[in-house]
Scaffold this motif. Structure first.
Motif, PDB file in Angstrom:
ATOM      1  N   ALA A   1      -8.686  -0.230   1.725  1.00 29.58           N
ATOM      2  CA  ALA A   1      -9.012   1.157   1.394  1.00 29.58           C
ATOM      3  C   ALA A   1      -8.952   2.039   2.636  1.00 29.58           C
ATOM      4  O   ALA A   1      -8.448   3.175   2.592  1.00 29.58           O
ATOM      5  CB  ALA A   1     -10.393   1.232   0.754  1.00 29.58           C
TER       6      ALA A   1
ATOM      7  N   ALA B   1      -6.031  10.598  -1.187  1.00 31.67           N
ATOM      8  CA  ALA B   1      -6.071   9.150  -0.949  1.00 31.67           C
ATOM      9  C   ALA B   1      -7.112   8.432  -1.800  1.00 31.67           C
ATOM     10  O   ALA B   1      -7.059   7.199  -1.942  1.00 31.67           O
ATOM     11  CB  ALA B   1      -6.363   8.883   0.529  1.00 31.67           C
TER      12      ALA B   1
ATOM     13  N   VAL C   1      -5.430   2.941   3.457  1.00 34.56           N
ATOM     14  CA  VAL C   1      -4.907   4.023   2.616  1.00 34.56           C
ATOM     15  C   VAL C   1      -5.191   5.377   3.262  1.00 34.56           C
ATOM     16  O   VAL C   1      -4.301   6.235   3.380  1.00 34.56           O
ATOM     17  CB  VAL C   1      -5.532   3.958   1.209  1.00 34.56           C
ATOM     18  CG1 VAL C   1      -5.167   5.214   0.412  1.00 34.56           C
ATOM     19  CG2 VAL C   1      -5.068   2.714   0.469  1.00 34.56           C
TER      20      VAL C   1
ATOM     21  N   LEU D   1       0.843   4.246  -2.839  1.00 36.42           N
ATOM     22  CA  LEU D   1       0.712   5.664  -2.551  1.00 36.42           C
ATOM     23  C   LEU D   1       1.894   6.454  -3.106  1.00 36.42           C
ATOM     24  O   LEU D   1       1.744   7.567  -3.616  1.00 36.42           O
ATOM     25  CB  LEU D   1       0.594   5.885  -1.039  1.00 36.42           C
ATOM     26  CG  LEU D   1      -0.768   5.555  -0.425  1.00 36.42           C
ATOM     27  CD1 LEU D   1      -0.668   5.480   1.087  1.00 36.42           C
ATOM     28  CD2 LEU D   1      -1.809   6.585  -0.841  1.00 36.42           C
TER      29      LEU D   1
ATOM     30  N   VAL E   1       0.828  -1.198   0.000  1.00 37.33           N
ATOM     31  CA  VAL E   1       0.000   0.000   0.000  1.00 37.33           C
ATOM     32  C   VAL E   1       0.870   1.260   0.000  1.00 37.33           C
ATOM     33  O   VAL E   1       0.570   2.242  -0.705  1.00 37.33           O
ATOM     34  CB  VAL E   1      -0.954  -0.005   1.207  1.00 37.33           C
ATOM     35  CG1 VAL E   1      -1.727   1.309   1.296  1.00 37.33           C
ATOM     36  CG2 VAL E   1      -1.938  -1.172   1.099  1.00 37.33           C
TER      37      VAL E   1
ATOM     38  N   THR F   1      -6.089   5.784  -4.848  1.00 40.89           N
ATOM     39  CA  THR F   1      -5.403   4.573  -4.390  1.00 40.89           C
ATOM     40  C   THR F   1      -6.368   3.658  -3.659  1.00 40.89           C
ATOM     41  O   THR F   1      -6.361   2.436  -3.863  1.00 40.89           O
ATOM     42  CB  THR F   1      -4.221   4.938  -3.476  1.00 40.89           C
ATOM     43  OG1 THR F   1      -3.335   5.818  -4.170  1.00 40.89           O
ATOM     44  CG2 THR F   1      -3.454   3.689  -3.059  1.00 40.89           C
ATOM     45  N   ALA F   2      -7.220   4.239  -2.815  1.00 40.74           N
ATOM     46  CA  ALA F   2      -8.212   3.434  -2.094  1.00 40.74           C
ATOM     47  C   ALA F   2      -9.165   2.751  -3.066  1.00 40.74           C
ATOM     48  O   ALA F   2      -9.478   1.557  -2.923  1.00 40.74           O
ATOM     49  CB  ALA F   2      -8.988   4.324  -1.122  1.00 40.74           C
TER      50      ALA F   2
ATOM     51  N   VAL G   1      -2.442   8.198   4.855  1.00 41.01           N
ATOM     52  CA  VAL G   1      -2.337   9.565   4.337  1.00 41.01           C
ATOM     53  C   VAL G   1      -2.664  10.600   5.411  1.00 41.01           C
ATOM     54  O   VAL G   1      -1.984  11.627   5.531  1.00 41.01           O
ATOM     55  CB  VAL G   1      -3.260   9.751   3.114  1.00 41.01           C
ATOM     56  CG1 VAL G   1      -3.312  11.216   2.686  1.00 41.01           C
ATOM     57  CG2 VAL G   1      -2.772   8.890   1.953  1.00 41.01           C
TER      58      VAL G   1
END
Length: 305
Positions: free
Chosen positions: A77, A120, A80, A36, A32, A123-124, A84
């Motif tokens: 998710a 975020a 993530v 990111l 993860v 990516t999530a 962040v």
């Protein structure tokens, strides 16, 4: 330039949940973070959000399904967002992975600094949409096999680095994991048979080298099946056989007195699934669950005041 500073560790409860899901937590965390970093290689700069959103703005957003299916990866998710935003984010109303959803169903809410939420978001969504696609596809196979003894298996045809996550999503969809790695099970395929000089010599070679390891051997015709049953093989893969041939393989196995499991494999389609299951095989392996699945349509929207 250096990458973004992320907030570690995540909340203990989330870490425990991900560890309990058998995802290999440390490897997952690294995965993860690298995802990111792809978006934030320049000191964490999300140029669009910095330019358009004030530093003190806060918001709430929802993840919602836009199709029928089964969700998976919502815990990833959530991870993530915590990486962040750290403690300055609240994740709520998250439905359990494996939940069947309909269009419009809210599957997770997040609130916190608006800039961070939008940083975020993609990516999530990448993780949750991909894994939900696998869970949904698997659930279609499970439904097609209902009323038979057969269960759907995944394979090692996974995206590099995604194996633990993809196999987790298969479980969320009701499927069964096959071997995770080359060391979990000795699986004798056609090239091994050629190299060893036949199915029985290949079986015996594995037994001699690794007597405690389970062995599965691939066959392409009924003669090979009979030879393996005579040798006491208890896990046999039926490769690219017709339904009629597989039904005969099931009958031969039952008459042999050997308690062997039979796995159907080789270009199987969902349309054919029920017919293959009715031959009496124990498992149907489907590489397409992980190697070519369509992502599930999840959306993320900020709520208006």
């Amino acid at each position: 330039m250096s990458g973004a500073p992320f907030h570690l560790p995540p909340p203990p409860g989330l870490q425990q949940e991900l560890e309990a899901a058998d995802l290999g937590y440390e490897a997952l965390l690294d995965h993860v973070l690298r995802a990111l970093q792809e978006d934030l290689p320049h000191g964490g700069l999300d140029l669009t959000s910095l330019a358009t959103i004030s530093a003190d703005a806060r918001a709430e957003g929802v993840f919602a399904a836009r199709d029928e299916g089964v969700v998976a990866g919502l815990g990833v998710a959530a991870l993530v967002f915590h990486l962040v935003l750290g403690d300055d984010v609240e994740v709520s109303a998250r439905v359990p992975d494996g939940t069947r959803v309909s269009p419009g169903d809210v599957v997770m809410r997040v609130s916190g600094p608006t800039r961070g939420l939008l940083t975020a978001e993609r990516t999530a969504l990448n993780f949750a949409s991909h894994l939900s696609g696998i869970a949904t596809a698997t659930s279609h196979w499970v439904a097609a096999l209902e009323g038979t003894r057969a269960r759907v298996l995944d394979t090692r045809k996974t995206l590099p680095g995604f194996r633990a996550l993809q196999k987790y999503a298969v479980r969320c969809g009701g499927g069964v994991n096959h071997r995770f790695s080359l060391g979990d099970l000795a699986m004798v395929k056609d090239n091994h048979v050629v190299a060893a000089g036949g199915v029985v010599p290949a079986l015996e070679a594995v037994r001699a080298a690794y007597p405690e390891v389970p062995v599965e051997v691939e066959v392409t015709d009924l003669a090979q099946l009979r030879d393996l049953l005579a040798a006491g093989c208890t896990r046999i893969l039926l490769d690219n056989m017709s339904d009629a041939t597989m039904a005969e393989a099931v009958r031969i196995t039952a008459d042999s007195g050997v308690e062997a499991t039979l796995e159907a494999s080789g270009g199987l389609t969902l349309e054919r699934a029920s017919a293959v299951a009715r031959t009496g095989v124990d498992f149907i392996s489907v590489g397409a669950l992980t190697h070519s699945v369509v992502v599930f349509d999840l959306g993320f929207d900020l709520l208006e005041d």
